[in-house]
Design an enzyme around this catalytic site. Structure first.
Site, PDB file in Angstrom:
ATOM      1  N   LEU A  57       0.806  -1.228   0.000  1.00  0.00           N
ATOM      2  CA  LEU A  57       0.000   0.000   0.000  1.00  0.00           C
ATOM      3  C   LEU A  57       0.844   1.286   0.000  1.00  0.00           C
ATOM      4  O   LEU A  57       0.577   2.209   0.791  1.00  0.00           O
ATOM      5  CB  LEU A  57      -0.980   0.006   1.186  1.00  0.00           C
ATOM      6  CG  LEU A  57      -2.119  -1.017   1.088  1.00  0.00           C
ATOM      7  CD1 LEU A  57      -2.833  -1.157   2.429  1.00  0.00           C
ATOM      8  CD2 LEU A  57      -3.138  -0.611   0.020  1.00  0.00           C
ATOM      9  N   CYS A  75      -7.184  -5.889   0.509  1.00  0.00           N
ATOM     10  CA  CYS A  75      -5.758  -6.076   0.252  1.00  0.00           C
ATOM     11  C   CYS A  75      -5.326  -7.326   1.026  1.00  0.00           C
ATOM     12  O   CYS A  75      -5.566  -7.416   2.228  1.00  0.00           O
ATOM     13  CB  CYS A  75      -4.958  -4.864   0.718  1.00  0.00           C
ATOM     14  SG  CYS A  75      -3.189  -5.175   0.632  1.00  0.00           S
TER      15      CYS A  75
HETATM   16  C1  DHB Z   1      -1.759  -4.040  -2.648  1.00  0.00           C
HETATM   17  C2  DHB Z   1      -3.005  -3.637  -2.311  1.00  0.00           C
HETATM   18  C3  DHB Z   1      -4.098  -4.382  -2.703  1.00  0.00           C
HETATM   19  O1  DHB Z   1      -5.355  -4.048  -2.419  1.00  0.00           O
HETATM   20  C4  DHB Z   1      -3.917  -5.512  -3.430  1.00  0.00           C
HETATM   21  O2  DHB Z   1      -4.939  -6.244  -3.819  1.00  0.00           O
HETATM   22  C5  DHB Z   1      -2.665  -5.902  -3.768  1.00  0.00           C
HETATM   23  C6  DHB Z   1      -1.593  -5.164  -3.362  1.00  0.00           C
HETATM   24  C7  DHB Z   1      -0.523  -3.362  -2.230  1.00  0.00           C
HETATM   25  O3  DHB Z   1      -0.371  -2.141  -2.301  1.00  0.00           O
HETATM   26  O4  DHB Z   1       0.350  -4.094  -1.822  1.00  0.00           O
END
Ligand code: DHB
Length: 304
Positions: free
Chosen positions: A74, A129
């Site tokens: 993120l 995520c």
């Molecule tokens: C990230 C965030 C996500 O929502 C995802 O599905 C994959 C990676 C990230 O920033 O690592």
């Protein structure tokens, strides 16, 4: 642009149903503009939080069979910093959906308010995520936590709320139902699938974070199944995401129940021309089969 392609999602008017997915080219006003120029009907930004985050060390992205595996962690400049980019993006001429995450429901709501003040047309809540602790799928794997976050955001802003769900659950339908009961205006399905790859020479996982999220053609049948199941049980639009790279993929999602689709990984594999080829292909399919609008094929496979 053909009028057959126009759709309305939770009050947002789109010239076509093919949107940019969160996480790719969504980090600046300039890259968002390139995506709009390539023909996207709406754009979703990279997920933004309250504070800036550096993300994980490299490697954060690796190509695997039929897809990409990533664990970026993120990385983002924080929603305050993104204000200027959002302002720039206001001139885009298509709806801009700001993807947000938080480490509590209150933080989700704070980020939502700042994004809306800066000009977001809608929000997409990243409760999916697959690997950052205390946010993302740690929220999205609990229907109670999803309901709490949606409720809090819904009471803080007056814009459509999309909720992006994780497939990494036993029953995605019960999470979708909880989101809608709490006020979600649309469901985006799906985020990446938790996955891993290991280098046999070094005998270690390739990603620095070890575990990441799988995207691309490998996950398409999982995503189609999720859209199909969600569409049967909730009354808000479902936005299909996961492995779409051709118009056939997009039509398949629509027949499963998607009112619109999002494209991410295919941009890395085929470039921005994918928006044009997918929208033109959907239009030609509708015309050839005698349909007057995208809406007429949404959920057609899903009627018993
Ligand atoms: C990230 C965030 C996500 O929502 C995802 O599905 C994959 C990676 C990230 O920033 O690592």
């Amino acid at each position: 642009m053909s009028s057959r392609l126009a759709v309305e999602i939770a009050g947002l008017k789109l010239g076509n149903p093919v949107m940019l997915a969160s996480g790719i080219l969504g980090s600046s006003g300039m890259t968002l503009k390139r995506v709009v120029d390539a023909g996207a009907g709406a754009v979703v930004t990279k997920s933004l939080g309250l504070e800036p985050r550096e993300g994980y060390p490299n490697p954060t992205l690796v190509q695997v069979e039929c897809g990409l595996l990533n664990a970026m962690g993120l990385p983002n400049p924080g929603v305050h910093c993104f204000g200027e980019e959002i302002m720039e993006a206001k001139e885009l001429g298509v709806p801009m959906i700001v993807s947000i995450y938080g480490f509590s429901s209150g933080e989700f709501a704070d980020v939502a308010e700042i994004a809306v003040d800066a000009g977001a047309n809608a929000l997409e809540l990243n409760v999916s995520c697959p690997h950052v602790e205390k946010t993302g799928a740690e929220v999205g794997q609990s229907k109670e936590l999803v309901a709490e976050v949606v409720n809090k955001v819904k009471n803080s802003v007056n814009k459509p709320i999309f909720v992006k769900l994780t497939p990494n659950v036993a029953d995605i339908v019960e999470v979708a139902e909880a989101a809608v009961e709490a006020g979600a205006d649309a469901i985006t399905a799906i985020n990446t699938v938790r996955a891993m790859t290991i280098d046999v020479e070094t005998k270690t996982p390739i990603l620095a974070n070890k575990i990441g999220g799988l995207s691309g053609p490998a996950i398409k049948p999982i995503a189609v199944r999720c859209v199909y199941e969600i569409r049967r049980s909730v009354d808000v639009p479902v936005i299909g995401c996961g492995g779409i790279s051709t118009w056939r993929d997009a039509v398949e999602f629509m027949l499963a129940g998607a009112s619109a689709v999002q494209i991410g990984t295919a941009i890395a594999f085929s470039g921005l021309g994918v928006f044009k080829s997918v929208t033109e292909g959907i239009d030609a399919y509708l015309k050839e089969k005698g349909f007057r609008s995208v809406g007429e094929i949404v959920g057609l496979s899903n009627r018993d």
